[in-house]
Design an enzyme around this catalytic site. Structure first.
Site, short mmCIF file in Angstrom:
data_model
loop_
_atom_site.label_atom_id
_atom_site.label_comp_id
_atom_site.label_asym_id
_atom_site.label_seq_id
_atom_site.Cartn_x
_atom_site.Cartn_y
_atom_site.Cartn_z
N GLY A 77 -22.05 4.97 5.05
CA GLY A 77 -21.19 5.48 3.97
C GLY A 77 -21.70 5.06 2.61
CE LYS A 104 -4.51 0.73 0.40
NZ LYS A 104 -5.56 -0.11 -0.17
CE1 TYR A 108 -26.70 6.25 -5.82
CE2 TYR A 108 -25.13 5.59 -7.52
CZ TYR A 108 -26.38 6.05 -7.16
OH TYR A 108 -27.33 6.30 -8.12
P1 NAD Z 1 -15.50 6.96 -0.46
O1 NAD Z 1 -14.63 7.98 0.17
O2 NAD Z 1 -15.95 7.12 -1.87
O3 NAD Z 1 -16.84 6.75 0.41
C1 NAD Z 1 -16.87 6.79 1.79
C2 NAD Z 1 -18.14 7.50 2.20
O4 NAD Z 1 -18.23 7.47 3.61
C3 NAD Z 1 -18.18 8.96 1.75
O5 NAD Z 1 -19.40 9.23 1.11
C4 NAD Z 1 -18.05 9.73 3.07
O6 NAD Z 1 -18.72 10.97 3.07
C5 NAD Z 1 -18.67 8.74 4.04
N1 NAD Z 1 -18.29 8.94 5.44
C6 NAD Z 1 -17.14 9.42 5.96
N2 NAD Z 1 -17.21 9.45 7.32
C7 NAD Z 1 -18.42 8.94 7.64
C8 NAD Z 1 -19.09 8.69 8.87
N3 NAD Z 1 -18.53 8.99 10.06
N4 NAD Z 1 -20.33 8.15 8.84
C9 NAD Z 1 -20.93 7.87 7.66
N5 NAD Z 1 -20.35 8.10 6.46
C10 NAD Z 1 -19.11 8.62 6.46
O7 NAD Z 1 -14.73 5.57 -0.26
P2 NAD Z 1 -15.04 4.19 -0.99
O8 NAD Z 1 -14.13 4.03 -2.15
O9 NAD Z 1 -16.50 4.06 -1.19
O10 NAD Z 1 -14.55 3.16 0.12
C11 NAD Z 1 -15.29 2.94 1.29
C12 NAD Z 1 -14.50 2.08 2.25
O11 NAD Z 1 -14.22 0.83 1.62
C13 NAD Z 1 -13.13 2.66 2.61
O12 NAD Z 1 -12.85 2.29 3.94
C14 NAD Z 1 -12.18 1.95 1.66
O13 NAD Z 1 -10.88 1.85 2.20
C15 NAD Z 1 -12.82 0.59 1.56
N6 NAD Z 1 -12.53 -0.12 0.33
C16 NAD Z 1 -12.80 0.47 -0.86
C17 NAD Z 1 -12.54 -0.23 -2.03
C18 NAD Z 1 -12.86 0.39 -3.36
O14 NAD Z 1 -12.82 -0.36 -4.37
N7 NAD Z 1 -13.17 1.66 -3.44
C19 NAD Z 1 -12.01 -1.52 -1.98
C20 NAD Z 1 -11.77 -2.10 -0.73
C21 NAD Z 1 -12.03 -1.38 0.41
#
Ligand code: NAD
Length: 344
Positions: free
Chosen positions: A180, A80, A186
């Site tokens: 989230g 990472k 979404y």
């Molecule tokens: P993102 O930043 O697009 O979405 C996260 C959402 O959580 C945002 O809309 C944000 O406003 C919201 N948020 C932040 N603090 C919050 C709280 N206290 N309560 C409620 N909502 C809150 O990130 P993402 O890409 O959707 O990833 C989400 C999680 O999944 C992260 O932890 C990321 O590390 C993990 N993840 C993502 C992927 C990927 O493919 N994007 C893959 C594996 C793991």
């Protein structure tokens, strides 16, 4: 912080640092394990309260990538990168070109990709200075944002959990509380809605929850109230460490499963879920869809994403048989893979 002690307890590996005065780049690349192949893992560009917090984040996330790739049967190791985001990135292209040179210096031991705070456009810039980058708009290793694929994997994982816990083969009528609704949350909400799921959502971004209310008829609660929602599944898709001493006793769910990394603040919180009869889908198993997409040929992608269902079923069955929490069963499976002789 004793970095060598932390490295030892997390089973590292090597950690590399770069400070580029010209662009303001302060970057950390953590390579946890390369037993199964080059270390693959996203590049996160967010602000941190301290350098120590950034190093710990990079190390924990890199370790998670090793486990994620191994349990998913990929020929990849775990790594990472973390870029400590300055208040203002003066020249974004120069910044990511500089990061690309840093990746390149490692000679292919680490392959970078999109993560929080970075985009496909940033990967295209990185590709100017290194070939060790996925998720570019034209690359051969990965072609676009992994988030929708992560969402498909999470949905398949929730189907496995519902089947195992409730004996139900579909998601119709299930109530899922999503924390989230961003890049993963979404599209996950969208897929669940299509399958007849009742949704409750929370997000600190009001526009994000309003969209879910409009499009999926989701109920909306304040961010802090999501833990108290009586539901079938609590799905963390925002932050790590959300299963902790404070939230555990508040949860009124039968299952926990979502995309967020490092959902358990401590391993013992996974044991506590198990003790309370709450089925936990280990984070690095259920959220592997993104890395699977990056590392897999398009022709077999759907099949590989669906493997998440079967892998989780095996973990749940072992967990029930041995009366051991699922995250511990998954860790043991990975440890067996990582100590097996390397493929030649
Ligand atoms: P993102 O930043 O697009 O979405 C996260 C959402 O959580 C945002 O809309 C944000 O406003 C919201 N948020 C932040 N603090 C919050 C709280 N206290 N309560 C409620 N909502 C809150 O990130 P993402 O890409 O959707 O990833 C989400 C999680 O999944 C992260 O932890 C990321 O590390 C993990 N993840 C993502 C992927 C990927 O493919 N994007 C893959 C594996 C793991």
């Amino acid at each position: 912080m004793d970095i060598f002690q932390d490295a030892s307890s997390l089973g590292f590996g090597d950690i590399h640092f770069k400070f580029d005065h010209a662009t303001g780049l302060r970057a950390i690349i953590a390579i946890h394990n390369t037993h199964l192949g080059p270390a693959l893992g996203g590049c996160r560009c967010v602000s941190y309260p301290s350098t120590e917090a950034a190093i710990i984040d990079a190390m924990r996330l890199a370790r998670g990538m090793t486990y994620k790739s191994a349990i998913s049967g990929l020929s990849q190791g775990g790594g990472k990168s973390v870029l400590i985001r300055p208040t203002q990135i003066r020249d974004r292209e120069a910044y990511f070109e500089s990061f690309g040179r840093f990746v390149d210096e490692l000679g292919g031991r680490y392959i970078t990709a999109v993560d929080s705070g970075t985009s496909v456009a940033d990967m295209d810039v990185i590709a100017r200075t290194t070939k060790y980058v996925a998720c570019t708009s034209a690359g051969s290793a990965g072609t676009d944002d992994p988030s929708p694929h992560t969402a498909v994997g999470v949905r398949r994982g929730l189907e496995a959990a519902v089947k195992f816990k409730l004996g139900q083969s579909d998601l119709d009528g299930i109530h899922v509380a999503i924390q989230g609704v961003g890049h993963v949350g979404y599209p996950l909400a969208s897929q669940l809605h299509e399958r007849g799921v009742r949704l409750t959502v929370s997000d600190v971004n009001k526009a994000a929850v309003d969209r879910c209310a409009d499009e999926f008829n989701a109920d909306v609660v304040e961010p802090e109230d999501i833990y108290d929602v009586e539901c079938d599944v609590f799905s963390p898709n925002a932050l790590g460490a959300v299963i902790n001493d404070e939230t555990l006793s508040r949860l009124r769910t039968k299952m926990v499963g979502g995309a967020a990394n490092n959902q358990l603040a401590r391993s013992r919180h996974g044991d506590a879920l198990h003790k309370r009869g709450i089925l936990y889908a280990p984070d690095y198993v259920i959220n592997a869809g993104g890395v699977i997409q990056i590392a897999t040929d398009k022709s077999i992608l759907n099949e590989k994403l669906s493997d998440i269902y079967d892998t989780l079923m095996r973990i749940f069955e072992q967990s029930a048989k041995k009366n051991e929490a699922p995250h511990r069963v998954a860790d043991r499976m990975v440890d067996a893979i990582l100590t097996s002789p390397a493929k030649t």
